[in-house]
Design a protein around this motif. Structure first.
Motif, PDB file in Angstrom:
ATOM      1  N   GLN A   1       0.831  -1.201   0.000  1.00 52.72           N
ATOM      2  CA  GLN A   1       0.000   0.000   0.000  1.00 52.72           C
ATOM      3  C   GLN A   1       0.869   1.255   0.000  1.00 52.72           C
ATOM      4  O   GLN A   1       0.528   2.257  -0.654  1.00 52.72           O
ATOM      5  CB  GLN A   1      -0.918   0.005   1.223  1.00 52.72           C
ATOM      6  CG  GLN A   1      -1.972   1.117   1.191  1.00 52.72           C
ATOM      7  CD  GLN A   1      -2.917   0.985   0.011  1.00 52.72           C
ATOM      8  OE1 GLN A   1      -3.562  -0.045  -0.169  1.00 52.72           O
ATOM      9  NE2 GLN A   1      -3.004   2.038  -0.824  1.00 52.72           N
ATOM     10  N   LYS A   2       2.008   1.198   0.715  1.00 54.54           N
ATOM     11  CA  LYS A   2       2.941   2.345   0.704  1.00 54.54           C
ATOM     12  C   LYS A   2       3.438   2.624  -0.712  1.00 54.54           C
ATOM     13  O   LYS A   2       3.554   3.782  -1.129  1.00 54.54           O
ATOM     14  CB  LYS A   2       4.130   2.052   1.622  1.00 54.54           C
ATOM     15  CG  LYS A   2       3.870   2.255   3.093  1.00 54.54           C
ATOM     16  CD  LYS A   2       5.164   2.056   3.880  1.00 54.54           C
ATOM     17  CE  LYS A   2       4.937   2.259   5.361  1.00 54.54           C
ATOM     18  NZ  LYS A   2       6.202   2.058   6.132  1.00 54.54           N
TER      19      LYS A   2
ATOM     20  N   GLY B   1      10.252   4.728   1.824  1.00 53.76           N
ATOM     21  CA  GLY B   1      10.907   4.342   3.063  1.00 53.76           C
ATOM     22  C   GLY B   1      11.175   2.852   3.170  1.00 53.76           C
ATOM     23  O   GLY B   1      11.481   2.338   4.248  1.00 53.76           O
ATOM     24  N   ILE B   2      11.082   2.121   2.048  1.00 50.62           N
ATOM     25  CA  ILE B   2      11.312   0.671   2.039  1.00 50.62           C
ATOM     26  C   ILE B   2      12.683   0.409   1.428  1.00 50.62           C
ATOM     27  O   ILE B   2      13.009   0.950   0.374  1.00 50.62           O
ATOM     28  CB  ILE B   2      10.213  -0.063   1.235  1.00 50.62           C
ATOM     29  CG1 ILE B   2       8.835   0.241   1.826  1.00 50.62           C
ATOM     30  CG2 ILE B   2      10.461  -1.567   1.221  1.00 50.62           C
ATOM     31  CD1 ILE B   2       7.675  -0.290   0.990  1.00 50.62           C
ATOM     32  N   GLY B   3      13.480  -0.436   2.078  1.00 47.92           N
ATOM     33  CA  GLY B   3      14.834  -0.718   1.619  1.00 47.92           C
ATOM     34  C   GLY B   3      14.873  -1.327   0.230  1.00 47.92           C
ATOM     35  O   GLY B   3      13.922  -1.989  -0.204  1.00 47.92           O
TER      36      GLY B   3
ATOM     37  N   ASN C   1      15.166   3.739  -7.274  1.00 55.76           N
ATOM     38  CA  ASN C   1      15.891   4.394  -6.181  1.00 55.76           C
ATOM     39  C   ASN C   1      15.049   5.495  -5.538  1.00 55.76           C
ATOM     40  O   ASN C   1      15.023   5.635  -4.309  1.00 55.76           O
ATOM     41  CB  ASN C   1      17.219   4.963  -6.675  1.00 55.76           C
ATOM     42  CG  ASN C   1      18.216   3.869  -7.017  1.00 55.76           C
ATOM     43  OD1 ASN C   1      18.136   2.774  -6.479  1.00 55.76           O
ATOM     44  ND2 ASN C   1      19.144   4.161  -7.919  1.00 55.76           N
ATOM     45  N   MET C   2      14.350   6.263  -6.366  1.00 54.19           N
ATOM     46  CA  MET C   2      13.471   7.308  -5.842  1.00 54.19           C
ATOM     47  C   MET C   2      12.286   6.693  -5.109  1.00 54.19           C
ATOM     48  O   MET C   2      11.826   7.206  -4.083  1.00 54.19           O
ATOM     49  CB  MET C   2      12.991   8.212  -6.988  1.00 54.19           C
ATOM     50  CG  MET C   2      14.080   9.074  -7.585  1.00 54.19           C
ATOM     51  SD  MET C   2      14.818  10.191  -6.356  1.00 54.19           S
ATOM     52  CE  MET C   2      13.386  11.192  -5.899  1.00 54.19           C
TER      53      MET C   2
ATOM     54  N   THR D   1      12.537  -4.472  -4.117  1.00 51.80           N
ATOM     55  CA  THR D   1      12.697  -5.195  -5.383  1.00 51.80           C
ATOM     56  C   THR D   1      11.801  -6.428  -5.419  1.00 51.80           C
ATOM     57  O   THR D   1      11.137  -6.708  -6.414  1.00 51.80           O
ATOM     58  CB  THR D   1      14.166  -5.607  -5.582  1.00 51.80           C
ATOM     59  OG1 THR D   1      14.989  -4.444  -5.560  1.00 51.80           O
ATOM     60  CG2 THR D   1      14.352  -6.315  -6.910  1.00 51.80           C
ATOM     61  N   SER D   2      11.773  -7.153  -4.308  1.00 49.30           N
ATOM     62  CA  SER D   2      10.923  -8.336  -4.216  1.00 49.30           C
ATOM     63  C   SER D   2       9.449  -7.954  -4.268  1.00 49.30           C
ATOM     64  O   SER D   2       8.641  -8.582  -4.952  1.00 49.30           O
ATOM     65  CB  SER D   2      11.237  -9.103  -2.918  1.00 49.30           C
ATOM     66  OG  SER D   2      10.374 -10.201  -2.764  1.00 49.30           O
TER      67      SER D   2
END
Length: 376
Positions: free
Chosen positions: A323-324, A345-347, A338-339, A352-353
């Motif tokens: 949802q984020k 705020g997710i690594g 990257n943006m 990627t997963s």
């Protein structure tokens, strides 16, 4: 499958040339038959005019080698070991192409060593929780995208054993390349995993029985780990380590090499980060990165899965993290990964997963340049 005489003569030839493999291997490739070579054993200079006196003497004094080969063949037959000579169709084809490939291999297992895709996973014996998480996630995600992959490693502590265990847990066949004969197992703590691998992969070595797990054997066996695979992945490594030796060999074989990055200053990520920095390994953060880099993605399968996802869930339930991502793309659509990482705020490894999973569900679409577009 080769006849017994050719196998017998290949094992003799292999022992003669074990520590001077290049010359023996060149002769074997040129002549194409160990039996024909052994027919000239008393006059080897008829085949190699510039053969050294040491090599001439080695061919003339093979009685002890013959006794050792006789014992080896009896042991292998009793314990169901397959002897794979270089001319055998079961011999790993990728390894056969290498200039220093073993003349013969000893194999216990059920896996086809010439599967369509073969991946070697290597790294430190001091695998951290970060490395374990990488292997767990990588194997699980890779299984969804490429179900037919043979996983290869060295059955050592750390990255190796984690790779084997996660492969088994995800339904992959996995082969351990040993630095000793098949009459022994080092480390013994991995015996239960090794037993499971015999039915879902196998154990492979160039060493005969009664060969100890000496230090130099581990370095030598690394060329098999690298040579029998399409690509080698470095998960974690200190600035110096056996995994780096394997990746160097893989590069020398013109095979693809990848590494997972780690935190700056983390002792068991230094080798990976340095390899990426020096362009010695491609940076990957997920199985999706790897599959895309190798060109293994099955577009038809992805499209079918995406279509099924749309039909099954017109308005799919989203996790909090998904949802984020949706909220971020609704505000600023067509964001580069990257943006997207910064704004959500997710690594990078986790996102990627998630992005691949959401693409399969038909929620978003990947565009060239690592840009993601929210489907409306």
């Amino acid at each position: 499958m080769l006849d017994q005489q050719e196998i017998y003569n290949t094992l003799i030839l292999s022992r003669i040339g074990f520590y001077s493999l290049a010359g023996i291997l060149e002769m074997y490739r040129n002549i194409g038959s160990a039996t024909e070579i052994m027919q000239h054993s008393k006059n080897i200079r008829s085949l190699i005019p510039d053969a050294s006196q040491r090599l001439v003497d080695a061919f003339r004094n093979i009685d002890e080698i013959k006794r050792r080969v006789d014992d080896e063949i009896k042991w292998d037959e009793h314990y169901g070991v397959q002897i794979l000579c270089m001319n055998d169709e079961r011999y790993p084809e990728r390894l056969r192409q290498c200039d220093d490939a073993p003349l013969a291999l000893f194999y216990r297992g059920s896996a086809n060593l010439n599967q369509q895709h073969v991946v070697s996973i290597v790294g430190t014996r001091h695998c951290t929780s970060y490395g374990q998480d990488i292997i767990r996630r990588f194997m699980s995600d890779l299984r969804q995208m490429c179900p037919e992959v043979l996983i290869v490693s060295g059955l050592a502590y750390g990255v190796d054993i984690n790779a084997h265990r996660q492969a088994l847990q995800n339904g992959y066949e996995t082969v351990g390349v040993l630095a000793h004969g098949l009459d022994n197992l080092y480390p013994s703590a991995h015996r239960n995993t090794a037993k499971e691998m015999l039915n879902h992969g196998g154990l492979l070595t160039e060493y005969t029985t009664m060969t100890n797990a000496d230090k130099q054997n581990f370095v030598r066996r690394n060329r098999i780990v690298a040579g029998m695979a399409d690509s080698t992945i470095l998960v974690e490594s200190a600035a110096h380590g056996g995994g780096l030796i394997t990746t160097r060999i893989a590069r020398d074989y013109n095979r693809d090499v990848f590494a997972f990055p780690g935190a700056v200053g983390a002792p068991y990520s230094e080798g990976c980060n340095n390899s990426i920095r020096d362009n010695e390994a491609g940076l990957i953060t997920s199985a999706f990165d790897f599959v895309k880099a190798m060109g293994w993605q099955d577009e038809k399968k992805i499209q079918e899965a995406r279509k099924e996802g749309i039909e099954r869930q017109l308005f799919p339930d989203l996790t909090e993290e998904e949802q984020k991502i949706v909220d971020t793309l609704q505000k600023h659509n067509d964001l580069q990964i990257n943006m997207l990482t910064v704004q959500s705020g997710i690594g990078i490894a986790r996102i990627t997963s998630l992005l691949f999973s959401m693409e399969m569900k038909g929620i978003l679409k990947a565009l060239p340049g690592g840009i993601y577009h929210l489907l409306k």
